[in-house]
Enzyme design. Sequence first.
Site, PDB file in Angstrom:
ATOM      1  N   LYS A 140       5.137  -3.030  -6.234  1.00  0.00           N
ATOM      2  CA  LYS A 140       6.568  -2.813  -6.423  1.00  0.00           C
ATOM      3  C   LYS A 140       7.363  -3.233  -5.201  1.00  0.00           C
ATOM      4  O   LYS A 140       8.397  -3.880  -5.305  1.00  0.00           O
ATOM      5  CB  LYS A 140       6.823  -1.337  -6.736  1.00  0.00           C
ATOM      6  CG  LYS A 140       8.289  -0.996  -7.006  1.00  0.00           C
ATOM      7  CD  LYS A 140       8.771  -1.635  -8.290  1.00  0.00           C
ATOM      8  CE  LYS A 140      10.180  -1.232  -8.633  1.00  0.00           C
ATOM      9  NZ  LYS A 140      10.690  -1.965  -9.795  1.00  0.00           N
TER      10      LYS A 140
ATOM     11  N   CYS B  53       0.836  -1.193   0.000  1.00  0.00           N
ATOM     12  CA  CYS B  53       0.000   0.000   0.000  1.00  0.00           C
ATOM     13  C   CYS B  53       0.876   1.250   0.000  1.00  0.00           C
ATOM     14  O   CYS B  53       2.020   1.229   0.427  1.00  0.00           O
ATOM     15  CB  CYS B  53      -0.903   0.023   1.227  1.00  0.00           C
ATOM     16  SG  CYS B  53      -1.944  -1.434   1.414  1.00  0.00           S
TER      17      CYS B  53
END
EC number: 2.6.1.16
Length: 609
Positions: free
Chosen positions: A604, A2
């Site tokens: 990522k 997040c």
Amino acid sequence: MCGIVGYIGGRTALPFLVDGLKRLEYRGYDSAGIATVGESGLELVRAKGKLHNLEEKLNGVAQSTGTVGIGHTRWATHGKPEEHNAHPHTDASGRLAVIQNGIIENYAELRLGLKERGCLFKSETDTEVIPHLIACRLAGHSLLEAVLAAVVELKGAFAIAVVSADFPDELIVVRQQAPLVIGFGEGENYFASDVPAIVSHTTRVLTLQDGECARLTRDEVQIHDFSGARLRRTPRSLNWNPSLVEKRGFRHFMLKEIHEQPGVIRDTLEDRIGDATGPIRLGLSSDLFADLERIYIIACGTSWHASLVGKYLIEELAGIPTEVNYASEFRYCPPPLNARTLVIGVSQSGETGDTNAALTAAKARGVRLLGITNRPESSLGALVGELIDTRAGMEIGVAATKTFTAQLVAFYLLALHLAHLRGTQSGERIREILVGLQQLPAQIEGILDTQERYITELAREFDATRDFIFIGRGLNYPIALEGALKLKEISYIHAEGYPAGEMKHGPIALLDSEVPVVAIAVPGKVYEKTLSNAQEAKARDARLIGVAPLDEPAAVETFDQILPVPVVDEILSPILTVVPLQLLAYHIAARRGLDVDQPRNLAKSVTVE
């Protein structure tokens, strides 16, 4: 995973929050939300899907003028990616809002206890217990005191931010094993999961450490530990160029980052090549390698593939037994470790939850630690003490490209350094490899200049393809794995990588005219065998694509198409052979109209275990 961002100051917070969330999109997400505090109290807007959905909802309501706010992009762990599960979450009064990056491991137990106290829950998330816990402790206490009282009940890895309409001149942030950076401005302050969200606004930052919280006002940042004791921390200057988070004319960040690889290699090598007395300068303690018996490398994803190449290099050049472990498995199947064992943790972000947890477990057993990361200021950097900075610069695309190449270069330098220390390679051989490394940037530039248009056209031929197989041998087997991973990550085509010699032991059953096979075949000790394995696939009607030199007659005869690479010393070939595979994956995905920079379901920085 997040992304979180926040602002407190004299300006309207909303533009900063939206821009900050856009700069964190690379982390991966499935919903987003913003909460601001102003004269009308707490205002909350959330939306499922991409940020443009949130912006549409914001445009449909009266624009908040609040000067304090928090924003969040959610990558679902607990609860489906629906609006009611999006952050921020509030307490029963709707006057206190919380965002969180991480996982609250004991949320079910806490949720049950809060329900017994009359709290009503509107989501399936683990995060929603936090605002209720804080609200239960607010009576007669400051916001900071209530947050700290709640945090000590939480188990897990998390970064939390809290705003309240009843405390409109402050916001609170907390870190426990999840990244959080604070930015210092003039009459305003900021926080975010990562630097790109704030780099356009300040160069003075402070990375919050585990077990710390901060109280931010317009004019001050106070740092405390979880007991409430005040800590003295000094901001550092950020040496970042904001243009790193811009596309600079490229269609996608991934394509830009593929083209940045020659410069990245030069940066990773810069000032690290010495003379005959010390050919490699890594700035590492000599004690790290004294009487070394074994090396374990722990990593995830693309970093795991780089580590497989690293294993080959260390064993081939330095003669040290080396094993590569998935970080997520290392703690649960720990190998024998002792004081003469070196454990190397490899993580692009330095915040990979599994890798850092595995390093922590290894450290407790008295081993030596080394990190290879693109973010020396990260949690990994703080954990290991000794590290190699890959110097790749900010990578926005979720699919790693230039950071993979930089990790490979770091492993070459490490293996050569070990070879020099142990006397396992002649000075001439070490210099030969170093000269070859220095020539690679120009050779990659040649690949990018000559192959881009050809690969763009080649990608058209795979519009209906559903499966790919990649094969390689020796130190190019990990490149086959990486090529398959890149393709499946961004094009959603099923792809697998195999050692070329293993095709006949099962995978060959998958082959027909509809399954392309990409074979990495470069001159060296496994060249002829790789071509033979490719011929086995060709005999089953598979379409053959070779990553091979164009001036090799055997390769030209074997393959239907060739993605040409220059002839180099075989030991250097992985840095070249991966580039055409990156381009192939990119152009297939781009032609399909997919979100190359933010593939579905991926993040990522995987900060949870």
